[in-house]
Design a protein around this motif. Structure first.
Motif, PDB file in Angstrom:
ATOM      1  N   TYR A  79      33.269  30.904  38.628  1.00  0.00           N
ATOM      2  CA  TYR A  79      33.844  31.394  39.726  1.00  0.00           C
ATOM      3  C   TYR A  79      33.584  31.135  40.661  1.00  0.00           C
ATOM      4  O   TYR A  79      33.876  31.658  41.779  1.00  0.00           O
ATOM      5  CB  TYR A  79      33.607  32.858  39.023  1.00  0.00           C
ATOM      6  CG  TYR A  79      34.344  33.698  37.758  1.00  0.00           C
ATOM      7  CD1 TYR A  79      35.326  32.696  37.399  1.00  0.00           C
ATOM      8  CD2 TYR A  79      33.669  34.560  37.590  1.00  0.00           C
ATOM      9  CE1 TYR A  79      35.791  32.720  35.893  1.00  0.00           C
ATOM     10  CE2 TYR A  79      34.793  35.321  36.730  1.00  0.00           C
ATOM     11  CZ  TYR A  79      35.639  34.615  35.928  1.00  0.00           C
ATOM     12  OH  TYR A  79      35.567  35.188  34.699  1.00  0.00           O
ATOM     13  N   ILE A  82      37.383  29.595  43.734  1.00  0.00           N
ATOM     14  CA  ILE A  82      38.562  29.678  43.790  1.00  0.00           C
ATOM     15  C   ILE A  82      39.745  28.948  44.399  1.00  0.00           C
ATOM     16  O   ILE A  82      39.442  29.356  45.738  1.00  0.00           O
ATOM     17  CB  ILE A  82      38.426  31.319  44.414  1.00  0.00           C
ATOM     18  CG1 ILE A  82      39.593  32.307  43.543  1.00  0.00           C
ATOM     19  CG2 ILE A  82      38.173  31.855  45.047  1.00  0.00           C
ATOM     20  CD1 ILE A  82      39.647  33.698  43.033  1.00  0.00           C
ATOM     21  N   SER A  96      30.293  39.281  34.212  1.00  0.00           N
ATOM     22  CA  SER A  96      31.565  38.270  33.576  1.00  0.00           C
ATOM     23  C   SER A  96      32.417  38.888  32.693  1.00  0.00           C
ATOM     24  O   SER A  96      31.408  38.709  31.590  1.00  0.00           O
ATOM     25  CB  SER A  96      31.687  36.576  34.215  1.00  0.00           C
ATOM     26  OG  SER A  96      31.434  36.490  35.100  1.00  0.00           O
ATOM     27  N   ARG A 132      34.678  40.638  37.252  1.00  0.00           N
ATOM     28  CA  ARG A 132      35.079  39.707  37.454  1.00  0.00           C
ATOM     29  C   ARG A 132      35.681  39.166  35.706  1.00  0.00           C
ATOM     30  O   ARG A 132      34.942  39.193  34.362  1.00  0.00           O
ATOM     31  CB  ARG A 132      34.571  38.357  37.961  1.00  0.00           C
ATOM     32  CG  ARG A 132      33.994  38.849  39.635  1.00  0.00           C
ATOM     33  CD  ARG A 132      33.943  38.024  40.114  1.00  0.00           C
ATOM     34  NE  ARG A 132      33.149  38.863  41.347  1.00  0.00           N
ATOM     35  CZ  ARG A 132      32.888  38.348  42.053  1.00  0.00           C
ATOM     36  NH1 ARG A 132      32.781  36.148  42.056  1.00  0.00           N
ATOM     37  NH2 ARG A 132      32.494  38.556  43.349  1.00  0.00           N
ATOM     38  N   ASP A 134      39.062  36.472  33.649  1.00  0.00           N
ATOM     39  CA  ASP A 134      39.867  35.550  33.837  1.00  0.00           C
ATOM     40  C   ASP A 134      40.888  35.150  32.901  1.00  0.00           C
ATOM     41  O   ASP A 134      40.088  35.749  31.042  1.00  0.00           O
ATOM     42  CB  ASP A 134      39.875  34.287  34.287  1.00  0.00           C
ATOM     43  CG  ASP A 134      38.980  33.212  32.873  1.00  0.00           C
ATOM     44  OD1 ASP A 134      39.607  32.700  32.371  1.00  0.00           O
ATOM     45  OD2 ASP A 134      37.278  33.225  33.346  1.00  0.00           O
ATOM     46  N   THR A 135      41.901  34.962  32.472  1.00  0.00           N
ATOM     47  CA  THR A 135      42.499  34.400  31.635  1.00  0.00           C
ATOM     48  C   THR A 135      43.843  33.309  31.948  1.00  0.00           C
ATOM     49  O   THR A 135      44.471  32.847  33.258  1.00  0.00           O
ATOM     50  CB  THR A 135      43.111  36.002  30.764  1.00  0.00           C
ATOM     51  OG1 THR A 135      44.320  35.534  29.336  1.00  0.00           O
ATOM     52  CG2 THR A 135      44.625  36.546  31.608  1.00  0.00           C
ATOM     53  N   ARG A 153      44.537  40.388  40.747  1.00  0.00           N
ATOM     54  CA  ARG A 153      44.736  39.002  40.485  1.00  0.00           C
ATOM     55  C   ARG A 153      43.625  38.783  41.820  1.00  0.00           C
ATOM     56  O   ARG A 153      44.382  39.122  43.366  1.00  0.00           O
ATOM     57  CB  ARG A 153      46.015  38.329  40.138  1.00  0.00           C
ATOM     58  CG  ARG A 153      45.661  37.187  40.415  1.00  0.00           C
ATOM     59  CD  ARG A 153      47.018  35.944  39.208  1.00  0.00           C
ATOM     60  NE  ARG A 153      47.916  35.778  40.238  1.00  0.00           N
ATOM     61  CZ  ARG A 153      48.682  35.160  40.353  1.00  0.00           C
ATOM     62  NH1 ARG A 153      49.484  35.965  39.379  1.00  0.00           N
ATOM     63  NH2 ARG A 153      49.095  33.934  40.911  1.00  0.00           N
ATOM     64  N   ARG A 168      42.973  28.949  35.349  1.00  0.00           N
ATOM     65  CA  ARG A 168      42.360  30.609  34.706  1.00  0.00           C
ATOM     66  C   ARG A 168      42.849  31.841  35.855  1.00  0.00           C
ATOM     67  O   ARG A 168      42.930  30.716  37.279  1.00  0.00           O
ATOM     68  CB  ARG A 168      41.780  30.971  33.749  1.00  0.00           C
ATOM     69  CG  ARG A 168      41.269  29.681  32.966  1.00  0.00           C
ATOM     70  CD  ARG A 168      42.159  30.401  32.313  1.00  0.00           C
ATOM     71  NE  ARG A 168      41.632  29.644  31.005  1.00  0.00           N
ATOM     72  CZ  ARG A 168      42.229  28.470  30.182  1.00  0.00           C
ATOM     73  NH1 ARG A 168      43.539  27.901  30.713  1.00  0.00           N
ATOM     74  NH2 ARG A 168      42.554  28.304  29.171  1.00  0.00           N
ATOM     75  N   TRP A 169      43.759  32.901  35.354  1.00  0.00           N
ATOM     76  CA  TRP A 169      44.144  33.304  36.489  1.00  0.00           C
ATOM     77  C   TRP A 169      42.999  34.459  36.891  1.00  0.00           C
ATOM     78  O   TRP A 169      42.589  34.572  35.865  1.00  0.00           O
ATOM     79  CB  TRP A 169      45.753  34.362  37.001  1.00  0.00           C
ATOM     80  CG  TRP A 169      46.840  33.604  37.538  1.00  0.00           C
ATOM     81  CD1 TRP A 169      46.726  32.282  37.603  1.00  0.00           C
ATOM     82  CD2 TRP A 169      47.634  34.286  36.501  1.00  0.00           C
ATOM     83  NE1 TRP A 169      47.888  31.856  37.843  1.00  0.00           N
ATOM     84  CE2 TRP A 169      48.846  32.985  36.658  1.00  0.00           C
ATOM     85  CE3 TRP A 169      48.502  35.795  35.981  1.00  0.00           C
ATOM     86  CZ2 TRP A 169      50.437  32.940  37.302  1.00  0.00           C
ATOM     87  CZ3 TRP A 169      49.968  35.510  36.230  1.00  0.00           C
ATOM     88  CH2 TRP A 169      50.715  34.760  36.331  1.00  0.00           C
ATOM     89  N   ALA A 170      41.778  34.377  38.257  1.00  0.00           N
ATOM     90  CA  ALA A 170      40.946  34.808  37.404  1.00  0.00           C
ATOM     91  C   ALA A 170      40.838  36.782  38.589  1.00  0.00           C
ATOM     92  O   ALA A 170      41.861  36.785  39.633  1.00  0.00           O
ATOM     93  CB  ALA A 170      40.148  34.355  38.923  1.00  0.00           C
ATOM     94  N   TYR A 171      40.737  38.021  37.852  1.00  0.00           N
ATOM     95  CA  TYR A 171      40.598  39.152  37.686  1.00  0.00           C
ATOM     96  C   TYR A 171      39.509  39.703  39.014  1.00  0.00           C
ATOM     97  O   TYR A 171      38.677  39.088  38.308  1.00  0.00           O
ATOM     98  CB  TYR A 171      41.094  40.112  37.112  1.00  0.00           C
ATOM     99  CG  TYR A 171      42.997  39.067  36.599  1.00  0.00           C
ATOM    100  CD1 TYR A 171      44.095  40.177  37.342  1.00  0.00           C
ATOM    101  CD2 TYR A 171      43.076  38.189  35.822  1.00  0.00           C
ATOM    102  CE1 TYR A 171      45.206  39.502  36.930  1.00  0.00           C
ATOM    103  CE2 TYR A 171      44.448  37.876  35.994  1.00  0.00           C
ATOM    104  CZ  TYR A 171      45.659  38.525  36.271  1.00  0.00           C
ATOM    105  OH  TYR A 171      46.863  37.910  35.949  1.00  0.00           O
TER     106      TYR A 171
END
Length: 176
Positions: A79, A82, A96, A132, A134-135, A153, A168-171
């Motif tokens: 992370y 980004i 996380s 945090r 991700d997926t 996001r 991966r999309w990070a949230y």
């Protein structure tokens, strides 16, 4: 249907159930055409490491292990960089959430929502406010769980999964 549902720290005797849940999730992702978890990660060694580090948590429903997640405190190396966005803050004292999976026996019962709520509540009570996760961009089911629990996001991160570099999309969500 009324059922007793709660979260607790995973124990070594949960290993078989956890591996079963992870394997079922891997198969489900493959059926959806999502290459997440298709290269042998996570595996039993990964789960054993989670348990040894005391980072694994299970969702219990009807006295059975129904879900698994790993909550890791502190800075996540994946992370630190980004792209196409930014984190809401520069803090490193976040947690996380990784390897979030539910047994197929409990799909459709909204237990993923309850599991995520339990995680947020438990760690909030320990003074954690920054979460945090991700997926995979194609993992719509997980994205719904993440968004429905207040995460937004923030951008894209890159991970190395079994030698394959993937986006991966990070949230992130900040609780107050």
């Amino acid at each position: 249907m009324n059922m007793l549902v709660y979260m607790r720290q995973a124990q070594n005797n949960d290993l078989v159930d956890i591996v079963t849940i992870i394997e079922a999730a891997r198969f489900y992702l493959k059926q959806q055409g999502i290459n997440q978890w298709q290269l042998g990660y996570p595996n039993q060694e990964t789960i054993l490491n989670d348990l040894n580090q005391k980072n694994g948590y299970v969702l219990i429903a009807e006295n059975q292990v129904a879900g698994y997640a790993v909550i890791v405190p502190g800075e996540e190396p994946n992370y630190t960089k980004i792209e196409s966005g930014h984190w809401l803050n520069q803090a490193t004292d976040y947690v996380s959430i990784h390897r979030f999976a539910l047994s197929p026996l409990y799909r459709g019962q909204k237990l993923t929502q309850r599991f995520m709520t339990a995680i947020l509540t438990y760690f909030f009570e320990q003074q954690v406010i920054d979460f945090r996760i991700d997926t995979h961009p194609k993992n719509m089911a997980m994205q719904a769980v993440i968004r429905d629990n207040g995460f937004t996001r923030q951008g894209i991160i890159r991970i190395n999964e079994g030698g394959d570099s993937s986006i991966r999309w990070a949230y992130q969500v900040l609780l107050a």
